[in-house]
Design a protein around this motif. Sequence first.
Motif, PDB file in Angstrom:
ATOM      1  N   LYS A  41      36.545  29.262  35.576  1.00 57.71           N
ATOM      2  CA  LYS A  41      37.048  29.723  36.877  1.00 57.71           C
ATOM      3  C   LYS A  41      37.115  31.251  36.939  1.00 57.71           C
ATOM      4  O   LYS A  41      37.370  31.812  37.994  1.00 57.71           O
ATOM      5  CB  LYS A  41      38.424  29.126  37.172  1.00 57.71           C
ATOM      6  N   ASN A  42      36.924  31.912  35.781  1.00 60.67           N
ATOM      7  CA  ASN A  42      36.776  33.369  35.735  1.00 60.67           C
ATOM      8  C   ASN A  42      38.043  34.099  36.192  1.00 60.67           C
ATOM      9  O   ASN A  42      37.978  35.137  36.830  1.00 60.67           O
ATOM     10  CB  ASN A  42      35.565  33.792  36.580  1.00 60.67           C
TER      11      ASN A  42
ATOM     12  N   PRO B 225      36.485  33.566  41.941  1.00 63.25           N
ATOM     13  CA  PRO B 225      35.317  34.128  41.262  1.00 63.25           C
ATOM     14  C   PRO B 225      34.694  33.219  40.207  1.00 63.25           C
ATOM     15  O   PRO B 225      34.188  33.685  39.180  1.00 63.25           O
ATOM     16  CB  PRO B 225      35.904  35.388  40.624  1.00 63.25           C
ATOM     17  N   SER B 226      34.682  31.927  40.437  1.00 64.37           N
ATOM     18  CA  SER B 226      34.235  30.940  39.464  1.00 64.37           C
ATOM     19  C   SER B 226      32.783  31.155  39.024  1.00 64.37           C
ATOM     20  O   SER B 226      31.933  31.566  39.800  1.00 64.37           O
ATOM     21  CB  SER B 226      34.368  29.544  40.080  1.00 64.37           C
ATOM     22  N   HIS B 227      32.546  30.864  37.738  1.00 66.86           N
ATOM     23  CA  HIS B 227      31.177  30.931  37.207  1.00 66.86           C
ATOM     24  C   HIS B 227      30.335  29.734  37.639  1.00 66.86           C
ATOM     25  O   HIS B 227      29.143  29.860  37.864  1.00 66.86           O
ATOM     26  CB  HIS B 227      31.199  30.963  35.670  1.00 66.86           C
ATOM     27  N   TYR B 228      30.979  28.560  37.697  1.00 70.91           N
ATOM     28  CA  TYR B 228      30.229  27.345  38.020  1.00 70.91           C
ATOM     29  C   TYR B 228      31.115  26.369  38.783  1.00 70.91           C
ATOM     30  O   TYR B 228      32.256  26.133  38.404  1.00 70.91           O
ATOM     31  CB  TYR B 228      29.719  26.657  36.743  1.00 70.91           C
TER      32      TYR B 228
ATOM     33  N   SER C 115      32.249  33.709  44.398  1.00 74.47           N
ATOM     34  CA  SER C 115      31.059  34.052  43.615  1.00 74.47           C
ATOM     35  C   SER C 115      29.776  33.772  44.377  1.00 74.47           C
ATOM     36  O   SER C 115      29.712  32.862  45.214  1.00 74.47           O
ATOM     37  CB  SER C 115      31.033  33.236  42.322  1.00 74.47           C
ATOM     38  N   ASN C 116      28.753  34.532  44.029  1.00 76.20           N
ATOM     39  CA  ASN C 116      27.437  34.336  44.637  1.00 76.20           C
ATOM     40  C   ASN C 116      26.573  33.422  43.770  1.00 76.20           C
ATOM     41  O   ASN C 116      25.349  33.482  43.824  1.00 76.20           O
ATOM     42  CB  ASN C 116      26.744  35.692  44.859  1.00 76.20           C
TER      43      ASN C 116
ATOM     44  N   LYS D 174      29.261  39.080  42.484  1.00 73.78           N
ATOM     45  CA  LYS D 174      28.799  38.655  41.164  1.00 73.78           C
ATOM     46  C   LYS D 174      30.042  38.345  40.332  1.00 73.78           C
ATOM     47  O   LYS D 174      30.912  39.204  40.163  1.00 73.78           O
ATOM     48  CB  LYS D 174      28.001  39.766  40.491  1.00 73.78           C
ATOM     49  N   PRO D 175      30.144  37.144  39.781  1.00 74.16           N
ATOM     50  CA  PRO D 175      31.372  36.786  39.074  1.00 74.16           C
ATOM     51  C   PRO D 175      31.637  37.633  37.829  1.00 74.16           C
ATOM     52  O   PRO D 175      32.794  37.787  37.430  1.00 74.16           O
ATOM     53  CB  PRO D 175      31.179  35.315  38.724  1.00 74.16           C
ATOM     54  N   ASP D 176      30.604  38.207  37.230  1.00 72.41           N
ATOM     55  CA  ASP D 176      30.801  39.002  36.018  1.00 72.41           C
ATOM     56  C   ASP D 176      31.104  40.469  36.305  1.00 72.41           C
ATOM     57  O   ASP D 176      31.225  41.255  35.373  1.00 72.41           O
ATOM     58  CB  ASP D 176      29.573  38.884  35.114  1.00 72.41           C
ATOM     59  N   ASP D 177      31.202  40.849  37.560  1.00 76.75           N
ATOM     60  CA  ASP D 177      31.417  42.237  37.927  1.00 76.75           C
ATOM     61  C   ASP D 177      32.823  42.396  38.511  1.00 76.75           C
ATOM     62  O   ASP D 177      33.023  42.281  39.723  1.00 76.75           O
ATOM     63  CB  ASP D 177      30.346  42.670  38.935  1.00 76.75           C
TER      64      ASP D 177
END
Length: 176
Positions: free
Chosen positions: A11-12, A83-86, A106-107, A123-126
């Motif tokens: 879930k970031n 901001p979930s990854h998946y 997230s995109n 972007k979830p990692d940004d």
Amino acid sequence: LLFVSTIEPRKNINALISAFNYLKQNSKIDHHLVLIGQKGWHYEPIFAAIDASPWKSQIHHLNYLSDELVALFYAKADAFVYPSHYEGFGLPVLEAMTLGAPVITSNTSSLPEVAGDAAVLVKPDDSMQLAEAILQVITDSKLRKELIEKGQERAKLFSWERTAKATIKAYQSLLT
């Protein structure tokens, strides 16, 4: 600022906590961060990040709430941040749009399909991009109003039957 879902790594949430810390430090926002959801797998690093935050007293974890209370949080949120990854479907995004919360998500994964043009996609990692999106939504009343209106219209495209079928499909994909 609101997050609703299981508290687990995919879930970031750590990126959300980082963005929140940055905004408290550099933009002096007066918001609190509310995380609603039960603890999932490998939740410990998320709570360690909360404990390490200089603003931990303004980060609140609420384990389980009734649907009525969760709906109230959605309706009162200045931004719903997911901001979930998946995601198999992204039901919290749809709930937020239905209940009038402006959405940042997230995109990646299925989230752009659910959100369409009714959310700010990041972007979830940004975590810096996430922080910028949060700041934009909470300070630009015109954008907030537009996201709320678009979100409520977008949510009408999803019937509960269609949502339930998509959710079942997502769960089935996790089992295979």
